[in-house]
Design a protein around this motif. Structure first.
Motif, mmCIF file in Angstrom:
data_model
loop_
_atom_site.group_PDB
_atom_site.id
_atom_site.type_symbol
_atom_site.label_atom_id
_atom_site.label_comp_id
_atom_site.label_asym_id
_atom_site.label_seq_id
_atom_site.Cartn_x
_atom_site.Cartn_y
_atom_site.Cartn_z
ATOM 1 N N PHE A 1 14.357 8.807 -6.885
ATOM 2 C CA PHE A 1 15.037 8.314 -8.076
ATOM 3 C C PHE A 1 15.537 6.887 -7.885
ATOM 4 C CE2 PHE A 1 17.045 8.675 -12.116
ATOM 5 C CZ PHE A 1 16.354 9.696 -12.740
ATOM 6 N N ALA B 1 21.425 10.178 -11.987
ATOM 7 C CA ALA B 1 20.176 10.391 -12.727
ATOM 8 C C ALA B 1 20.394 10.291 -14.234
ATOM 9 C CB ALA B 1 19.575 11.751 -12.358
ATOM 10 N N LEU C 1 9.241 11.387 -13.740
ATOM 11 C CA LEU C 1 10.503 11.652 -13.036
ATOM 12 C C LEU C 1 11.693 11.409 -13.962
ATOM 13 C CD1 LEU C 1 12.020 12.350 -10.387
ATOM 14 C CD2 LEU C 1 11.872 9.917 -9.758
ATOM 15 N N GLN C 2 11.655 10.304 -14.703
ATOM 16 C CA GLN C 2 12.833 9.986 -15.512
ATOM 17 C C GLN C 2 12.901 10.811 -16.793
ATOM 18 O OE1 GLN C 2 12.101 5.714 -15.741
ATOM 19 N NE2 GLN C 2 11.770 5.834 -17.933
#
Ligand SMILES: NC(=O)c1ccc[n+]([C@@H]2O[C@H](COP(=O)([O-])OP(=O)(O)OC[C@H]3O[C@@H](n4cnc5c(N)ncnc54)[C@H](OP(=O)(O)O)[C@@H]3O)[C@@H](O)[C@H]2O)c1
Length: 322
Positions: free
Chosen positions: A42, A240, A309-310
Motif C-alpha cells: 500500500f 488505507a 489494491l486501492q
C-alpha cells in the motif's frame, strides 16, 4: 539499460510509465540486483499519489527480490549469485535491475522461493514488529486487527492464531470474511454494514481489547480507540482509507490509553534491527505460515495492480513478475 516504472508527477495509476533507463554501476557498499519479483504494498500507492512525496522523476516501490549481479567496493555480506531480498530504503523497487545498499539486504533461505519472499518480506516484517515490539501480544488475549483479509492482515491472522491469541478481524465483504477465517481469524466483522465497536464490545463481554492494529486509518481510528480496554494500545500503522483525524490527547485520559504510529523504516534501520524481526518471521515460515499470493501482474502493468489494491479488490499478497 533496464526497464523501470517511472513517475514524473504524482497522481493516479496512469502516471506510472514503463521506461528504459541507463543502468548505474554499483558504488562503494552497493550491489546491482537483477530482480526477479517485486512485492506490491500500500505504501506504493502513497508514493505514487504524493501522500509520501518523492523527488521526481523517480521509480517507486519498497520491496524487491533477485540475484546479486555485481558488487561494488567494500561489500562483504553478499557475493555475486546470492539470492537476496530487501525492504524500505530508497524508493525504486519497480525495476528490472537496481543498485541498492548491500548492508540492507536480507539473504534468502533456500526453502523460501523468490515469489514467497516478495509476497512476505515487507508485510511479514511489519507483522513481526507489530506483535513482538509495538505491543507484545500474549496467549489468551483478544485483539482487533483491521483489514484482516489484506496482505498484512492474512499474515497477522495466521501468526496471532499460532500464538494462541483470539482475533477479531474487520473486512468489507463476505468473501473476505471467509478468507480471513480460513487463515485463523476467529471473529470477522463486516465494518461496511456493522458497527465494529458494538461487535467488539459484544465479543469481549464489554471488556474491550488490549490492542487494536489499525492500518485503515481515517474510517476506523475513532472507533478503534473506543474498542480498547483500560491502558490499551492503538497501533495506528497505516492509512488505507486516508490519514487518521488529529488526536486530542485528553481523549486518552478516561482509560489511560496509548496511541503509537509505528513504521517499518526505523525497525530496519540497521542490519541488527532487521535481523531481530526477520529471524522470527523466517521461523514462522518454516513452521508452516502460508503465504497467500492471490494475484500476480507483469511489472509493466503496475497501473492495473494499483487500481485493484486501492479499490479493495485484492486479498492477501500481490506480486509483480519481471
Ligand atoms: N507502518 C508500517 O510499517 C506498515 C508496513 C506495511 C503496511 N502498512 C500499512 O498496512 C496497511 C495494509 O497494507 P497492505 O499492503 O497489506 O494492504 P492491504 O491490507 O492488502 O489492502 C488495504 C486494505 O485496506 C482496507 N481498506 C479499508 N478502507 C479502504 C479504502 N478506503 N481504500 C482502500 N482500502 C481500504 C481494504 O480491506 P477491506 O476491503 O476488507 O476493508 C483493503 O484491502 C496499509 O495501510 C499500509 O500502509 C504499514
Amino acid at each position: 539499460m533496464s526497464y523501470s516504472i517511472i513517475i514524473s508527477e504524482h497522481g493516479g495509476p496512469e502516471v506510472m510509465k514503463w521506461e528504459e533507463i541507463p543502468l548505474q554501476e554499483p558504488g562503494r557498499g552497493e550491489v546491482l540486483i537483477n530482480q526477479t519479483k517485486v512485492g506490491l504494498n500500500f505504501i506504493d500507492i502513497y508514493q505514487r499519489s504524493g501522500i509520501y512525496p518523492l523527488n521526481l522523476p523517480s521509480s517507486i516501490g519498497m520491496e524487491g527480490v533477485g540475484v546479486v549481479e555485481e558488487t561494488g567496493d567494500a561489500v562483504e555480506n553478499v557475493k555475486e549469485g546470492d539470492r537476496v531480498g530487501y525492504v524500505m530504503g530508497q524508493a525504486g523497487s519497480y525495476a528490472e535491475s537496481r543498485v541498492y545498499p548491500a548492508n540492507r539486504l536480507i539473504k534468502l533461505p533456500d526453502d523460501v522461493t523468490d515469489s514467497q519472499a516478495a509476497a512476505v518480506l515487507l508485510k511479514g516484517l511489519t507483522v513481526s514488529y507489530l506483535i513482538n515490539k509495538t505491543f507484545l501480544v500474549k496467549k489468551g488475549q483478544t485483539v482487533l486487527f483491521h483489514a484482516a483479509a489484506g496482505g498484512v492482515g492474512l499474515i497477522a491472522c495466521q501468526w496471532l492464531n499460532k500464538l494462541g491469541v483470539e482475533i477479531i478481524g474487520t473486512v468489507s465483504t463476505d468473501e473476505k470474511a471467509e478468507i480471513a477465517k480460513a487463515h485463523g481469524c476467529h471473529h470477522t466483522v463486516n465494518y461496511t454494514r456493522e458497527d465494529f465497536t458494538a461487535r467488539v464490545e459484544e465479543i469481549t463481554d464489554g471488556k474491550g481489547v488490549p490492542v487494536v492494529y489499525d492500518g485503515v486509518g481515517a474510517d476506523t481510528f475513532d472507533g478503534s480507540l473506543k474498542c480498547l480496554s483500560p491502558f490499551g494500545v492503538l497501533a495506528s500503522f497505516g492509512a488505507a482509507s486516508g490519514a487518521p483525524p488529529a488526536l486530542t490527547l485528553a481523549v486518552l485520559g478516561k482509560k489511560s490509553l496509548y496511541v503509537t504510529r509505528p513504521s517499518l523504516a526505523p525497525h530496519t534501520a540497521t542490519p541488527e534491527l532487521t535481523e531481530e524481526i526477520a529471524a522470527p518471521l523466517f521461523d514462522v515460515i518454516r513452521e508452516g505460515l502460508s503465504i497467500p499470493i492471490n494475484r500476480r501482474y507483469a511489472l509493466k502493468d503496475a497501473a492495473n495492480a494499483h487500481r485493484d489494491l486501492q479499490s479493495r479488490k485484492t486479498t492477501g499478497s500481490t506480486i509483480f513478475e519481471i
